[in-house]
Design a protein around this motif. Structure first.
Motif, mmCIF file in Angstrom:
data_model
loop_
_atom_site.group_PDB
_atom_site.id
_atom_site.type_symbol
_atom_site.label_atom_id
_atom_site.label_comp_id
_atom_site.label_asym_id
_atom_site.label_seq_id
_atom_site.Cartn_x
_atom_site.Cartn_y
_atom_site.Cartn_z
ATOM 1 N N ALA A 94 43.975 40.059 37.090
ATOM 2 C CA ALA A 94 45.346 39.545 37.180
ATOM 3 C C ALA A 94 46.230 40.201 36.129
ATOM 4 O O ALA A 94 47.404 40.474 36.371
ATOM 5 C CB ALA A 94 45.355 38.027 37.030
ATOM 6 N N PRO A 124 48.817 44.855 37.384
ATOM 7 C CA PRO A 124 50.228 45.223 37.189
ATOM 8 C C PRO A 124 50.414 46.350 36.174
ATOM 9 O O PRO A 124 51.409 47.062 36.220
ATOM 10 C CB PRO A 124 50.868 43.922 36.687
ATOM 11 C CG PRO A 124 49.957 42.840 37.138
ATOM 12 C CD PRO A 124 48.580 43.440 37.117
ATOM 13 N N GLU A 133 48.977 43.269 42.536
ATOM 14 C CA GLU A 133 48.435 41.970 42.167
ATOM 15 C C GLU A 133 46.921 42.066 42.100
ATOM 16 O O GLU A 133 46.324 43.014 42.589
ATOM 17 C CB GLU A 133 48.849 40.930 43.203
ATOM 18 C CG GLU A 133 50.346 40.703 43.246
ATOM 19 C CD GLU A 133 50.746 39.687 44.292
ATOM 20 O OE1 GLU A 133 49.860 39.097 44.942
ATOM 21 O OE2 GLU A 133 51.956 39.483 44.455
#
Length: 190
Positions: free
Chosen positions: A21, A25, A32
């Motif tokens: 997570a 990015p 994601e």
């Protein structure tokens, strides 16, 4: 001495999900974390190995190695190399890539490939440091998901399309190039 360790991922865990997570990015804006099912498929695949760099119980970097057989031999790709901003410059990326190369050798992979955008200067320097050379080839991209519209590879506004397209197109492009290349003796290849 390094304050991290590299391990091949053998099972998916909550800390691994949390790491992705945070890491995805950083790999490319808009990405994601993969779903638990997607990570499980990668970890269980007989033709893939995921590696993670761990520091203080948290994954601070990761990459995936995939391999496949084609008429020109066994090939491999290193994909989704990412190191958390807090761990960059400490040798994490190099250790991950070297672990993947060692596994590729054990799997009988003859050639390992990867892609990297020109703007990623540090990553490209790392790849050269561990022995990668820039290939004289082009990557062609075509969507197969039913979406329409032009795929803008290499533009800052379409990093996500580039990331997805590079993987699939690179595999096909290299396989096709190798199949079209005239066969030479083993000594000519060296």
């Amino acid at each position: 001495m390094a304050d991290f360790c590299i391990r091949e991922v053998r099972e998916t865990t909550p800390p691994l999900f949390d790491a992705f997570a945070a890491l995805m990015p950083q790999l490319s804006a808009g990405l994601e974390a993969p779903s638990a099912a997607a990570l499980e498929r990668i970890v269980r695949s007989p033709s893939a190995a995921m590696f993670a760099a761990w520091r203080d119980g948290a994954a601070v970097g990761a990459l995936t190695l995939v391999w496949y057989d084609v008429p020109s031999g066994r090939k491999g790709w290193i994909e989704d190399v990412v190191v958390d901003a807090s761990a960059r410059g400490a040798g994490v990326g190099e250790a991950l890539v070297r672990a993947a190369l060692e596994r590729a050798a054990r799997e009988g992979v003859e050639r390992v490939m990867l892609t990297s955008r020109p703007a990623r200067r540090a990553a490209r320097a790392l790849y050269r440091k561990v022995g990668f050379e820039e290939a004289e080839t082009s990557v062609f991209v075509r969507r197969t998901t039913g979406q329409t519209g032009k795929i803008a590879v290499g533009t800052a506004g379409n990093e996500l399309a580039e990331e997805a397209g590079e993987q699939a197109a690179g595999l096909l492009s290299e396989a096709g190039r190798q199949m079209e290349k005239p066969k030479s003796s083993a000594s000519d290849e060296r």
